[in-house]
Design a protein around this motif. Structure first.
Motif, PDB file in Angstrom:
ATOM      1  N   LYS A 123       0.834  -1.204   0.000  1.00 39.67           N
ATOM      2  CA  LYS A 123       0.000   0.000   0.000  1.00 39.67           C
ATOM      3  C   LYS A 123       0.871   1.257   0.000  1.00 39.67           C
ATOM      4  O   LYS A 123       1.941   1.287   0.612  1.00 39.67           O
ATOM      5  N   VAL A 124       0.402   2.283  -0.714  1.00 40.07           N
ATOM      6  CA  VAL A 124       1.099   3.569  -0.705  1.00 40.07           C
ATOM      7  C   VAL A 124       0.079   4.686  -0.519  1.00 40.07           C
ATOM      8  O   VAL A 124      -1.094   4.534  -0.873  1.00 40.07           O
ATOM      9  N   THR A 125       0.540   5.808   0.026  1.00 36.63           N
ATOM     10  CA  THR A 125      -0.352   6.952   0.244  1.00 36.63           C
ATOM     11  C   THR A 125      -0.089   8.029  -0.810  1.00 36.63           C
ATOM     12  O   THR A 125       0.975   8.047  -1.448  1.00 36.63           O
ATOM     13  N   ASP A 126      -1.040   8.948  -0.963  1.00 37.24           N
ATOM     14  CA  ASP A 126      -0.858  10.070  -1.884  1.00 37.24           C
ATOM     15  C   ASP A 126       0.341  10.913  -1.475  1.00 37.24           C
ATOM     16  O   ASP A 126       1.078  11.424  -2.329  1.00 37.24           O
ATOM     17  N   LYS A 127       0.539  11.062  -0.167  1.00 41.86           N
ATOM     18  CA  LYS A 127       1.672  11.851   0.318  1.00 41.86           C
ATOM     19  C   LYS A 127       2.994  11.224  -0.111  1.00 41.86           C
ATOM     20  O   LYS A 127       3.911  11.932  -0.538  1.00 41.86           O
ATOM     21  N   GLU A 128       3.090   9.910  -0.021  1.00 40.12           N
ATOM     22  CA  GLU A 128       4.312   9.225  -0.437  1.00 40.12           C
ATOM     23  C   GLU A 128       4.582   9.440  -1.927  1.00 40.12           C
ATOM     24  O   GLU A 128       5.727   9.671  -2.332  1.00 40.12           O
ATOM     25  N   GLU A 245       4.000   5.344  -8.657  1.00 36.14           N
ATOM     26  CA  GLU A 245       3.383   4.355  -7.773  1.00 36.14           C
ATOM     27  C   GLU A 245       4.175   3.048  -7.802  1.00 36.14           C
ATOM     28  O   GLU A 245       4.410   2.415  -6.768  1.00 36.14           O
ATOM     29  N   LYS A 249       6.191   1.534  -4.546  1.00 35.05           N
ATOM     30  CA  LYS A 249       5.864   0.185  -4.088  1.00 35.05           C
ATOM     31  C   LYS A 249       7.075  -0.730  -4.157  1.00 35.05           C
ATOM     32  O   LYS A 249       7.351  -1.504  -3.237  1.00 35.05           O
ATOM     33  N   LYS A 252       9.525  -0.518  -1.391  1.00 38.14           N
ATOM     34  CA  LYS A 252       9.084  -1.062  -0.111  1.00 38.14           C
ATOM     35  C   LYS A 252       9.244  -2.584  -0.018  1.00 38.14           C
ATOM     36  O   LYS A 252       9.215  -3.149   1.071  1.00 38.14           O
TER      37      LYS A 252
END
Length: 290
Positions: A123-128, A245, A249, A252
């Motif tokens: 999972k990733v956030t918009d901030k990342e 994205e 990902k 990570k």
């Protein structure tokens, strides 16, 4: 190499033996001292590389049913690697034990399948994503001349300003022998590999305009004269979002993530190993090729 190149390269030699009759006495090699049969060759290679080969075969069959790696995706990865390595591409393949580009692609494709299987749960956030874009610097192609002291660096700069060819001076004067033989070429520097370089070197390189030659740049390695021969334009966030994205990902993913994903895929496919000699092959952790 990239961490997503996860397949084991030695497996390929064993896979070719898979179609062999394991009980065959056909002679693979003959000599006055004795012959080597197909069975002997198979058993020797099975003992040495059998677990790796079986792991690769099973992974390919299981993952290919659920995930797809297109030729376009595979070629893009190879081309990216070629840009990063520049004229060192072939030498690097040899260093890591690949016979040729086709051999690399075989390994890379399995690595990409494994990555897709593991990445679906990341999972990733918009901030990342936006933070990555803010720090993103476009690809640049760079060459340099490295010398020991500032006096020599200033002399090199003077030669170049006077019309000397960069590649000629690099071959003659650079102490970075690996790049010197290629005219100082370092290939492409981008967000993926820039951390491999000294921070002061990167800062100076990105400050240059295309074809501009830098003043001496001091790093822990000595003094550099740098030239950027190509620089890509930074695209908009929306144009880059899909790639960003993927990059976030991918960054990570850990070996544990890959191993967990592979075990889940094997369990879902109800894989069983019938050969008692290879019964533990799929319990071995998947490790990145170096």
């Amino acid at each position: 190499m990239k961490k997503w190149i996860l397949a084991l390269t030695m497996a390929g030699s064993v896979l070719a033996l898979g179609a062999c009759n394991q009980t065959s006495s056909e002679k693979v090699a003959e000599s006055k001292a004795g012959n080597v049969t197909q069975e002997e060759l198979y058993n020797t290679m099975k003992a040495r590389y059998g677990e790796q080969a079986l792991q690769q075969l099973v992974y390919e069959k299981v993952l290919s049913k659920k995930y797809k790696v297109t030729d376009a995706e595979l070629n893009a990865k190879v081309n990216d690697l070629k840009e990063q390595l520049g004229t060192n591409f072939d030498a690097t393949l040899a260093q890591y034990g690949y016979k040729n580009e086709a051999d690399l692609k075989k390994t890379m494709k399995l690595g990409m399948l494994q990555e897709k299987a593991a990445m679906k749960d990341v999972k990733v956030t918009d901030k990342e994503l936006k933070d990555y874009y803010a720090s993103y610097q476009p690809d640049i192609k760079v060459r340099h001349i490295l010398v020991k002291d500032e006096k020599t660096a200033l002399d090199v700069k003077k030669q170049l300003d006077g019309g000397a060819k960069f590649e000629d001076v690099a071959k003659k004067s650079s102490t970075d022998t690996a790049s010197a033989q290629n005219g100082g070429d370092l290939g492409t520097i981008n967000n993926t590999n820039k951390d491999q370089y000294d921070a002061d070197f990167i800062k100076a390189a990105y400050a240059l305009k295309v074809n501009e030659i830098s003043a001496p740049v001091k790093t822990q390695f000595g003094y550099h004269i740098i030239q950027v021969t190509e620089k890509k334009e930074k695209k908009s966030y929306n144009e880059m979002k899909k790639d960003i994205e993927y990059q976030v990902k991918s960054s990570k993913l850990t070996s544990d993530d890959i191993n967990k994903a592979m075990q889940n895929e094997l369990k879902a496919a109800d894989v069983k190993v019938n050969d008692k000699d290879l019964k533990d092959a799929l319990n071995a952790p998947t490790t990145p090729a170096q």
